[in-house]
Design a protein around this motif. Sequence first.
Motif, short mmCIF file in Angstrom:
data_model
loop_
_atom_site.label_atom_id
_atom_site.label_comp_id
_atom_site.label_asym_id
_atom_site.label_seq_id
_atom_site.Cartn_x
_atom_site.Cartn_y
_atom_site.Cartn_z
N ILE A 318 0.83 -1.21 0.00
CA ILE A 318 0.00 0.00 0.00
C ILE A 318 0.86 1.26 0.00
O ILE A 318 0.38 2.34 0.34
N THR A 319 2.11 1.14 -0.41
CA THR A 319 3.01 2.30 -0.40
C THR A 319 2.58 3.38 -1.40
O THR A 319 2.98 4.53 -1.27
N GLY A 320 1.77 3.03 -2.38
CA GLY A 320 1.36 4.01 -3.38
C GLY A 320 0.18 4.87 -2.99
O GLY A 320 -0.21 5.78 -3.74
N ALA A 321 -0.43 4.62 -1.83
CA ALA A 321 -1.60 5.39 -1.40
C ALA A 321 -1.23 6.85 -1.16
O ALA A 321 -0.15 7.16 -0.65
N LYS A 322 -2.14 7.75 -1.52
CA LYS A 322 -1.90 9.18 -1.32
C LYS A 322 -2.30 9.65 0.07
O LYS A 322 -1.83 10.69 0.54
N SER A 323 -3.18 8.90 0.74
CA SER A 323 -3.61 9.24 2.09
C SER A 323 -3.49 8.00 2.96
O SER A 323 -4.00 6.93 2.61
N LEU A 324 -2.82 8.13 4.12
CA LEU A 324 -2.54 6.98 4.97
C LEU A 324 -2.90 7.31 6.41
O LEU A 324 -2.53 8.35 6.93
N LYS A 325 -3.66 6.39 7.05
CA LYS A 325 -4.02 6.53 8.46
C LYS A 325 -3.53 5.31 9.21
O LYS A 325 -3.86 4.18 8.87
N LEU A 326 -2.73 5.52 10.27
CA LEU A 326 -2.16 4.43 11.05
C LEU A 326 -2.43 4.66 12.54
O LEU A 326 -2.56 5.80 12.99
N CYS A 327 -2.46 3.55 13.32
CA CYS A 327 -2.74 3.63 14.74
C CYS A 327 -1.45 3.54 15.56
O CYS A 327 -0.34 3.40 15.02
N SER A 328 -1.59 3.57 16.89
CA SER A 328 -0.44 3.55 17.80
C SER A 328 0.45 2.34 17.58
O SER A 328 1.68 2.42 17.68
N TRP A 329 -0.15 1.20 17.33
CA TRP A 329 0.60 -0.05 17.19
C TRP A 329 1.66 0.08 16.11
O TRP A 329 2.79 -0.38 16.26
N PHE A 330 1.33 0.74 15.01
CA PHE A 330 2.27 0.89 13.91
C PHE A 330 3.39 1.87 14.25
O PHE A 330 4.52 1.72 13.79
N ALA A 331 3.07 2.86 15.06
CA ALA A 331 4.12 3.78 15.49
C ALA A 331 5.18 3.03 16.29
O ALA A 331 6.38 3.30 16.16
N LEU A 332 4.76 2.07 17.10
CA LEU A 332 5.71 1.27 17.87
C LEU A 332 6.51 0.33 16.97
O LEU A 332 7.70 0.08 17.21
N VAL A 333 5.86 -0.20 15.92
CA VAL A 333 6.59 -1.03 14.96
C VAL A 333 7.70 -0.23 14.29
O VAL A 333 8.84 -0.67 14.17
N PHE A 334 7.35 0.99 13.85
CA PHE A 334 8.36 1.83 13.20
C PHE A 334 9.44 2.25 14.20
O PHE A 334 10.59 2.47 13.82
N SER A 335 9.07 2.36 15.47
CA SER A 335 10.08 2.65 16.50
C SER A 335 11.07 1.50 16.62
O SER A 335 12.28 1.72 16.70
N SER A 336 10.56 0.28 16.61
CA SER A 336 11.45 -0.88 16.73
C SER A 336 12.36 -0.98 15.51
O SER A 336 13.55 -1.31 15.64
N TRP A 337 11.83 -0.68 14.33
CA TRP A 337 12.68 -0.69 13.13
C TRP A 337 13.76 0.40 13.20
O TRP A 337 14.89 0.21 12.76
N GLN A 338 13.38 1.55 13.75
CA GLN A 338 14.33 2.66 13.87
C GLN A 338 15.45 2.31 14.85
O GLN A 338 16.63 2.53 14.58
N LEU A 339 15.06 1.74 15.99
CA LEU A 339 16.04 1.47 17.04
C LEU A 339 16.92 0.26 16.75
O LEU A 339 18.00 0.12 17.32
N THR A 340 16.47 -0.63 15.87
CA THR A 340 17.25 -1.82 15.53
C THR A 340 17.84 -1.74 14.13
O THR A 340 18.37 -2.73 13.61
#
Length: 393
Positions: A318-340
């Motif tokens: 879904i990377t091609g979508a022009k509008s994206l809505k995400l919840c808290s859970w995904f913010a934590l996933v991206f945090s884990s990717w950032q920190l690792t």
Amino acid sequence: MSARQRSCNFNEDRISGLPDAILIHILSLLPTIESVNTILIRRFNHLWPFIHKLTFDQCMFPGHNCVYYSQANRPDYDERFLNFVRHVLLLNKSPTLYKFSLDFHFSLSHSIRQRVSNRTDRWQYDCLRSEKRMANEIGTWIQFALNKNLKVLDLSFSAHGTFEPQAYYDLPNFVLSSPHLVELRLAYCKINTKKKSDLKALTTFSLDNVMLMDQSMDYILSGCPVLEELTLWFCYGHRRLVLVNSNLKTLVLGIRWFGTRIHVSAPTLLSLEMSGTVEVLDITNVASIVEVSVNRMEKYDFKEYKDYQEMRILLQTITGAKSLKLCSWFALVFSSWQLTNLPAPTFSCKALNLQLDFVKWHLPGILNLLKHCPCLENLIIEITAYYDYPSRV
């Protein structure tokens, strides 16, 4: 104009002077019980049988006591409500119906118990007969509406205090062979069909907590050539669900925890909303996607999921979508990717909406997301309640 003339014009009854066809249309916009009450008005008393929208809501019926019926240990129905429905359908003279809506608390719990125990005592036998008679009568109501070239059918059968699918209404298969239906909305019922549907005019199809047996969804979709909007909100019973449609524009999925895999292929899809166990989704061929909303309401556990590879695969589709809505859970996933130092998908969205209960561990994820949204123009961060469970209105 004199004051007397203005007073006369102000008090003039222009509603009563309208043609019958317009008055019938106005009455059809009211709740059915309010339309029937116009029998007390001489200008309207012969018009209400011609209304073309019939809406029956048991809980909204005057004097209905939900607590009483939720505590009953046998089939016990509000006879005043039933007699009202029977009266309206018996006297309805409209040659066609646009909408038929029924919100009725109905349960087949005693029938299920009998199947499980394989024995029936006298008291339970009476309950079984009562459930069967009520189910048959509901079927006649639905058939009556469909016989009038019905366009919109809205049925909800949630039982008082019951949350198991086996206690819900078995949808008659003739509903799925209604070529005039444009909208079909079903809640708290069971569908078990083994033949292709005939819903050639259907554009909107919504299922809310519906039990889908075997390949019922495959048979239904194969007979909906012009379907554009599909909602499957926490449905269950299916072993495998394949959603393939060449005209679908909007798809809403509420996925039960530990659900089986769902395959989605819709080349014309514009809007996609997902909630629940979204990692069981296999999404392909959605090149036209514009809006995406993903809401995974479950406890984040880095040790359990490690690098969240399934989620990475889902997001890449879904990377091609022009509008994206995400919840808290995904913010934590991206945090884990950032920190690792794990790679994250790059999005082409111009609008990003983050719904967060906001803790400090969200900050690395927000930073990571912003780095992977190079085209971003509009950022919205909404602070929500902790684990605000998704719901449909």
